[in-house]
Scaffold this motif. Structure first.
Motif, short mmCIF file in Angstrom:
data_model
loop_
_atom_site.label_atom_id
_atom_site.label_comp_id
_atom_site.label_asym_id
_atom_site.label_seq_id
_atom_site.Cartn_x
_atom_site.Cartn_y
_atom_site.Cartn_z
N GLY A 37 -22.11 -64.84 -75.65
CA GLY A 37 -20.67 -65.02 -75.69
C GLY A 37 -19.92 -64.21 -74.65
N LYS A 38 -20.54 -63.19 -74.09
CA LYS A 38 -19.91 -62.38 -73.04
C LYS A 38 -20.07 -63.08 -71.69
CE LYS A 38 -19.07 -58.64 -75.55
NZ LYS A 38 -17.79 -58.53 -76.15
N TRP A 39 -19.24 -62.70 -70.76
CA TRP A 39 -19.28 -63.26 -69.40
C TRP A 39 -20.16 -62.41 -68.51
CZ3 TRP A 39 -17.19 -67.95 -68.31
CH2 TRP A 39 -16.35 -68.50 -69.29
N ALA A 40 -20.80 -63.05 -67.53
CA ALA A 40 -21.74 -62.36 -66.63
C ALA A 40 -21.82 -63.10 -65.31
CB ALA A 40 -23.12 -62.30 -67.28
N LEU A 41 -22.40 -62.44 -64.33
CA LEU A 41 -22.75 -63.11 -63.09
C LEU A 41 -23.88 -64.10 -63.37
CD1 LEU A 41 -22.82 -59.97 -60.78
CD2 LEU A 41 -21.09 -61.78 -60.76
N PRO A 42 -23.88 -65.25 -62.71
CA PRO A 42 -25.02 -66.16 -62.88
C PRO A 42 -26.28 -65.52 -62.31
CG PRO A 42 -23.32 -67.13 -61.44
CD PRO A 42 -22.86 -65.76 -61.81
N GLY A 43 -27.39 -65.73 -62.97
CA GLY A 43 -28.65 -65.16 -62.50
C GLY A 43 -29.72 -65.25 -63.55
N GLY A 44 -30.88 -64.68 -63.22
CA GLY A 44 -31.98 -64.70 -64.16
C GLY A 44 -33.26 -64.17 -63.56
N PHE A 45 -34.33 -64.39 -64.27
CA PHE A 45 -35.62 -63.83 -63.90
C PHE A 45 -36.28 -64.60 -62.75
CE2 PHE A 45 -34.89 -62.23 -68.14
CZ PHE A 45 -35.28 -60.92 -68.02
N VAL A 46 -36.93 -63.86 -61.87
CA VAL A 46 -37.66 -64.41 -60.74
C VAL A 46 -39.02 -64.92 -61.23
CG1 VAL A 46 -38.67 -63.89 -58.48
CG2 VAL A 46 -36.50 -62.83 -59.16
N GLU A 47 -39.37 -66.12 -60.82
CA GLU A 47 -40.68 -66.67 -61.18
C GLU A 47 -41.74 -66.11 -60.23
OE1 GLU A 47 -40.20 -70.92 -61.34
OE2 GLU A 47 -38.78 -70.77 -63.01
N MET A 48 -42.99 -66.13 -60.66
CA MET A 48 -44.08 -65.49 -59.91
C MET A 48 -44.30 -66.07 -58.52
SD MET A 48 -45.08 -62.98 -61.68
CE MET A 48 -46.61 -62.51 -60.91
N ASP A 49 -43.97 -67.34 -58.32
CA ASP A 49 -44.24 -67.99 -57.03
C ASP A 49 -42.96 -68.22 -56.22
OD1 ASP A 49 -43.11 -69.89 -58.67
OD2 ASP A 49 -44.53 -71.47 -58.14
N GLU A 50 -41.91 -67.42 -56.46
CA GLU A 50 -40.61 -67.64 -55.85
C GLU A 50 -40.18 -66.49 -54.95
OE1 GLU A 50 -37.16 -69.89 -58.36
OE2 GLU A 50 -37.88 -68.04 -59.20
N LEU A 51 -39.53 -66.84 -53.87
CA LEU A 51 -38.84 -65.84 -53.06
C LEU A 51 -37.53 -65.49 -53.76
CD1 LEU A 51 -39.33 -67.38 -49.50
CD2 LEU A 51 -40.62 -65.51 -50.56
N LEU A 52 -37.02 -64.28 -53.53
CA LEU A 52 -35.80 -63.84 -54.20
C LEU A 52 -34.62 -64.77 -53.94
CD1 LEU A 52 -36.07 -60.01 -53.54
CD2 LEU A 52 -36.50 -61.20 -55.69
N MET A 53 -34.40 -65.15 -52.69
CA MET A 53 -33.29 -66.05 -52.34
C MET A 53 -33.43 -67.38 -53.07
SD MET A 53 -30.59 -66.57 -50.16
CE MET A 53 -30.89 -65.49 -48.78
N ASP A 54 -34.64 -67.91 -53.12
CA ASP A 54 -34.87 -69.18 -53.81
C ASP A 54 -34.60 -69.05 -55.31
OD1 ASP A 54 -35.60 -70.27 -51.36
OD2 ASP A 54 -37.75 -70.02 -51.73
N ALA A 55 -34.99 -67.93 -55.89
CA ALA A 55 -34.74 -67.70 -57.31
C ALA A 55 -33.25 -67.65 -57.59
CB ALA A 55 -35.41 -66.40 -57.76
N CYS A 56 -32.50 -67.00 -56.71
CA CYS A 56 -31.05 -66.89 -56.90
C CYS A 56 -30.40 -68.28 -56.79
CB CYS A 56 -30.46 -65.93 -55.88
SG CYS A 56 -28.76 -65.44 -56.28
N LYS A 57 -30.80 -69.06 -55.80
CA LYS A 57 -30.26 -70.41 -55.65
C LYS A 57 -30.62 -71.28 -56.86
CE LYS A 57 -30.11 -70.49 -50.61
NZ LYS A 57 -30.63 -71.13 -49.39
N ARG A 58 -31.84 -71.16 -57.35
CA ARG A 58 -32.27 -71.94 -58.51
C ARG A 58 -31.46 -71.58 -59.74
NH1 ARG A 58 -35.03 -70.29 -62.53
NH2 ARG A 58 -36.01 -68.55 -61.42
N GLU A 59 -31.34 -70.28 -60.03
CA GLU A 59 -30.59 -69.84 -61.20
C GLU A 59 -29.13 -70.28 -61.12
OE1 GLU A 59 -31.28 -68.49 -64.07
OE2 GLU A 59 -33.40 -68.07 -63.80
N LEU A 60 -28.55 -70.16 -59.94
CA LEU A 60 -27.17 -70.57 -59.74
C LEU A 60 -26.99 -72.06 -60.03
CD1 LEU A 60 -24.38 -69.60 -58.84
CD2 LEU A 60 -25.08 -70.07 -56.49
N GLN A 61 -27.91 -72.86 -59.54
CA GLN A 61 -27.84 -74.31 -59.77
C GLN A 61 -28.06 -74.64 -61.25
OE1 GLN A 61 -30.10 -76.96 -60.60
NE2 GLN A 61 -28.38 -78.36 -60.30
N GLU A 62 -29.04 -74.00 -61.87
CA GLU A 62 -29.33 -74.26 -63.28
C GLU A 62 -28.17 -73.88 -64.20
OE1 GLU A 62 -34.19 -73.55 -63.15
OE2 GLU A 62 -32.93 -72.12 -64.21
#
Length: 140
Positions: A37-62
């Motif tokens: 219920g609280k507000w936060a920056l979009p984001g989440g956990f990095v998957e084992m086969d992901e680059l950091l930038m790709d993880a951020c773009k994925r989480e943002l899109q999801e």
């Protein structure tokens, strides 16, 4: 699978996304604990086969439906007690979108919305501190 003598921290990514002209900030409303219920920056956990930038773009899109071609790394947040689930280190990225960008909550985000930087709601985790640092270091 390896077994290590020492425990390892979790790695996450978070996105600071602003509208290009108004600098309204994108936040998601958490649909799960902790801080449901609280507000936060979009984001989440990095998957084992992901680059950091790709993880951020994925989480943002999801979580918001946004696809941003270019993000810039801002900082690494490593305060020991920043996440009640355990030791979590987050790499923050930032980017800009047009004023007419439309967002919608998805995945584990109950909703997504834009907020003026001087009218932010109560934020989860250490996100208020991180946003304040971003404003001071990048926007000033």
């Amino acid at each position: 699978m390896y077994t290590y003598k020492y425990p390892r921290p979790a790695l996450t990514v978070d996105a600071i996304v602003l509208k290009e002209e108004s600098h309204e900030l994108l936040l998601i409303q958490r649909g799960i604990e902790p801080f449901m219920g609280k507000w936060a920056l979009p984001g989440g956990f990095v998957e084992m086969d992901e680059l950091l930038m790709d993880a951020c773009k994925r989480e943002l899109q999801e979580e918001t439906g946004l696809e941003i071609p270019e993000l810039t790394q801002f900082k690494t947040a490593d305060k020991v007690d920043r996440d009640p689930r355990g030791r979590t280190i987050s790499v923050l990225f930032y980017g800009y979108v047009p004023e007419n960008a439309i967002v919608q909550g998805g995945d584990d985000a109950a909703s997504a919305n834009w907020f003026p930087l001087d009218q932010l709601p109560e934020l989860a985790f250490d996100h208020a501190e991180l946003i304040a640092e971003f404003v001071e270091q990048i926007l000033k």
